[in-house]
Design a protein around this motif. Structure first.
Motif, PDB file in Angstrom:
ATOM      1  N   MET A   1       0.843  -1.181   0.000  1.00 25.04           N
ATOM      2  CA  MET A   1       0.000   0.000   0.000  1.00 25.04           C
ATOM      3  C   MET A   1       0.886   1.240   0.000  1.00 25.04           C
ATOM      4  O   MET A   1       1.815   1.349   0.777  1.00 25.04           O
ATOM      5  CB  MET A   1      -0.900  -0.022   1.231  1.00 25.04           C
ATOM      6  CG  MET A   1      -1.816   1.135   1.313  1.00 25.04           C
ATOM      7  SD  MET A   1      -2.938   0.915   2.721  1.00 25.04           S
ATOM      8  CE  MET A   1      -3.560   2.548   2.807  1.00 25.04           C
ATOM      9  N   SER A   2       0.585   2.159  -0.883  1.00 27.87           N
ATOM     10  CA  SER A   2       1.390   3.368  -0.944  1.00 27.87           C
ATOM     11  C   SER A   2       0.715   4.495  -0.155  1.00 27.87           C
ATOM     12  O   SER A   2      -0.451   4.434   0.187  1.00 27.87           O
ATOM     13  CB  SER A   2       1.609   3.787  -2.397  1.00 27.87           C
ATOM     14  OG  SER A   2       0.377   4.063  -3.020  1.00 27.87           O
ATOM     15  N   LEU A   3       1.492   5.507   0.084  1.00 32.44           N
ATOM     16  CA  LEU A   3       1.056   6.688   0.829  1.00 32.44           C
ATOM     17  C   LEU A   3       0.071   7.480  -0.029  1.00 32.44           C
ATOM     18  O   LEU A   3       0.312   7.682  -1.220  1.00 32.44           O
ATOM     19  CB  LEU A   3       2.303   7.521   1.123  1.00 32.44           C
ATOM     20  CG  LEU A   3       2.280   8.627   2.132  1.00 32.44           C
ATOM     21  CD1 LEU A   3       1.876   8.097   3.497  1.00 32.44           C
ATOM     22  CD2 LEU A   3       3.651   9.261   2.221  1.00 32.44           C
ATOM     23  N   ASP A   4      -1.035   7.934   0.552  1.00 32.86           N
ATOM     24  CA  ASP A   4      -1.973   8.732  -0.241  1.00 32.86           C
ATOM     25  C   ASP A   4      -1.530  10.196  -0.275  1.00 32.86           C
ATOM     26  O   ASP A   4      -0.720  10.645   0.543  1.00 32.86           O
ATOM     27  CB  ASP A   4      -3.409   8.585   0.277  1.00 32.86           C
ATOM     28  CG  ASP A   4      -3.613   9.193   1.645  1.00 32.86           C
ATOM     29  OD1 ASP A   4      -3.706  10.421   1.729  1.00 32.86           O
ATOM     30  OD2 ASP A   4      -3.667   8.429   2.623  1.00 32.86           O
ATOM     31  N   ASN A   5      -2.048  10.925  -1.244  1.00 31.40           N
ATOM     32  CA  ASN A   5      -1.627  12.305  -1.491  1.00 31.40           C
ATOM     33  C   ASN A   5      -1.879  13.216  -0.294  1.00 31.40           C
ATOM     34  O   ASN A   5      -1.028  14.030   0.061  1.00 31.40           O
ATOM     35  CB  ASN A   5      -2.331  12.846  -2.735  1.00 31.40           C
ATOM     36  CG  ASN A   5      -1.733  14.138  -3.215  1.00 31.40           C
ATOM     37  OD1 ASN A   5      -0.536  14.198  -3.476  1.00 31.40           O
ATOM     38  ND2 ASN A   5      -2.548  15.161  -3.336  1.00 31.40           N
ATOM     39  N   ASP A   6      -3.041  13.104   0.335  1.00 31.75           N
ATOM     40  CA  ASP A   6      -3.363  13.975   1.476  1.00 31.75           C
ATOM     41  C   ASP A   6      -2.419  13.743   2.651  1.00 31.75           C
ATOM     42  O   ASP A   6      -1.954  14.690   3.279  1.00 31.75           O
ATOM     43  CB  ASP A   6      -4.808  13.769   1.925  1.00 31.75           C
ATOM     44  CG  ASP A   6      -5.815  14.304   0.919  1.00 31.75           C
ATOM     45  OD1 ASP A   6      -5.431  15.144   0.088  1.00 31.75           O
ATOM     46  OD2 ASP A   6      -6.968  13.866   0.970  1.00 31.75           O
ATOM     47  N   THR A   7      -2.135  12.473   2.934  1.00 37.47           N
ATOM     48  CA  THR A   7      -1.239  12.149   4.044  1.00 37.47           C
ATOM     49  C   THR A   7       0.178  12.615   3.744  1.00 37.47           C
ATOM     50  O   THR A   7       0.856  13.165   4.613  1.00 37.47           O
ATOM     51  CB  THR A   7      -1.265  10.633   4.323  1.00 37.47           C
ATOM     52  OG1 THR A   7      -2.622  10.239   4.559  1.00 37.47           O
ATOM     53  CG2 THR A   7      -0.423  10.276   5.525  1.00 37.47           C
ATOM     54  N   ALA A   8       0.634  12.430   2.506  1.00 42.26           N
ATOM     55  CA  ALA A   8       1.964  12.897   2.114  1.00 42.26           C
ATOM     56  C   ALA A   8       2.050  14.417   2.204  1.00 42.26           C
ATOM     57  O   ALA A   8       3.052  14.965   2.669  1.00 42.26           O
ATOM     58  CB  ALA A   8       2.299  12.428   0.702  1.00 42.26           C
ATOM     59  N   THR A   9       1.006  15.105   1.777  1.00 43.84           N
ATOM     60  CA  THR A   9       0.971  16.571   1.861  1.00 43.84           C
ATOM     61  C   THR A   9       1.080  17.027   3.306  1.00 43.84           C
ATOM     62  O   THR A   9       1.835  17.954   3.623  1.00 43.84           O
ATOM     63  CB  THR A   9      -0.327  17.110   1.228  1.00 43.84           C
ATOM     64  OG1 THR A   9      -0.381  16.713  -0.139  1.00 43.84           O
ATOM     65  CG2 THR A   9      -0.408  18.620   1.324  1.00 43.84           C
ATOM     66  N   GLN A  10       0.344  16.386   4.196  1.00 41.07           N
ATOM     67  CA  GLN A  10       0.408  16.735   5.618  1.00 41.07           C
ATOM     68  C   GLN A  10       1.796  16.484   6.189  1.00 41.07           C
ATOM     69  O   GLN A  10       2.310  17.303   6.965  1.00 41.07           O
ATOM     70  CB  GLN A  10      -0.629  15.944   6.404  1.00 41.07           C
ATOM     71  CG  GLN A  10      -2.048  16.364   6.113  1.00 41.07           C
ATOM     72  CD  GLN A  10      -3.074  15.460   6.777  1.00 41.07           C
ATOM     73  OE1 GLN A  10      -2.740  14.414   7.322  1.00 41.07           O
ATOM     74  NE2 GLN A  10      -4.329  15.864   6.713  1.00 41.07           N
ATOM     75  N   ALA A  11       2.420  15.388   5.809  1.00 37.39           N
ATOM     76  CA  ALA A  11       3.758  15.063   6.318  1.00 37.39           C
ATOM     77  C   ALA A  11       4.794  16.073   5.829  1.00 37.39           C
ATOM     78  O   ALA A  11       5.644  16.520   6.599  1.00 37.39           O
ATOM     79  CB  ALA A  11       4.153  13.656   5.902  1.00 37.39           C
ATOM     80  N   ILE A  12       4.712  16.444   4.563  1.00 40.42           N
ATOM     81  CA  ILE A  12       5.655  17.425   4.012  1.00 40.42           C
ATOM     82  C   ILE A  12       5.433  18.779   4.664  1.00 40.42           C
ATOM     83  O   ILE A  12       6.392  19.469   5.026  1.00 40.42           O
ATOM     84  CB  ILE A  12       5.529  17.499   2.481  1.00 40.42           C
ATOM     85  CG1 ILE A  12       6.071  16.201   1.879  1.00 40.42           C
ATOM     86  CG2 ILE A  12       6.250  18.712   1.912  1.00 40.42           C
ATOM     87  CD1 ILE A  12       5.780  16.023   0.403  1.00 40.42           C
ATOM     88  N   GLY A  13       4.180  19.167   4.832  1.00 43.73           N
ATOM     89  CA  GLY A  13       3.874  20.433   5.512  1.00 43.73           C
ATOM     90  C   GLY A  13       4.362  20.449   6.947  1.00 43.73           C
ATOM     91  O   GLY A  13       4.890  21.448   7.433  1.00 43.73           O
ATOM     92  N   ALA A  14       4.228  19.321   7.634  1.00 40.24           N
ATOM     93  CA  ALA A  14       4.698  19.242   9.020  1.00 40.24           C
ATOM     94  C   ALA A  14       6.219  19.281   9.087  1.00 40.24           C
ATOM     95  O   ALA A  14       6.795  19.886   9.992  1.00 40.24           O
ATOM     96  CB  ALA A  14       4.171  17.967   9.672  1.00 40.24           C
TER      97      ALA A  14
END
Length: 62
Positions: A1-14
């Motif tokens: 399972m790959s990382l979804d776009n919303d979760t990746a966006t939140q991680a990069i923003g954090a």
């Protein structure tokens, strides 16, 4: 399972601060595209960013 776009966006923003999403939209979109296919979790993404020694600039170097 790959990382979804919303979760990746939140991680990069954090990791870099939420302003990176608007200050560097082209760079962020490239990282997001790759992150969602390459990583399975935010922990993996953040660890990879750390290994690449990517850091947000907080001001001019002294």
């Amino acid at each position: 399972m790959s990382l979804d776009n919303d979760t990746a966006t939140q991680a990069i923003g954090a990791y870099f601060g939420s302003s990176v999403l608007t200050d560097e939209p082209t760079w962020t979109s490239v990282v997001l595209e790759e992150a969602t296919t390459a990583f399975d979790s935010t922990d993996e993404l953040v660890a990879a960013l750390g290994l690449m020694n990517l850091r947000a600039e907080t001001g001019p170097a002294a």
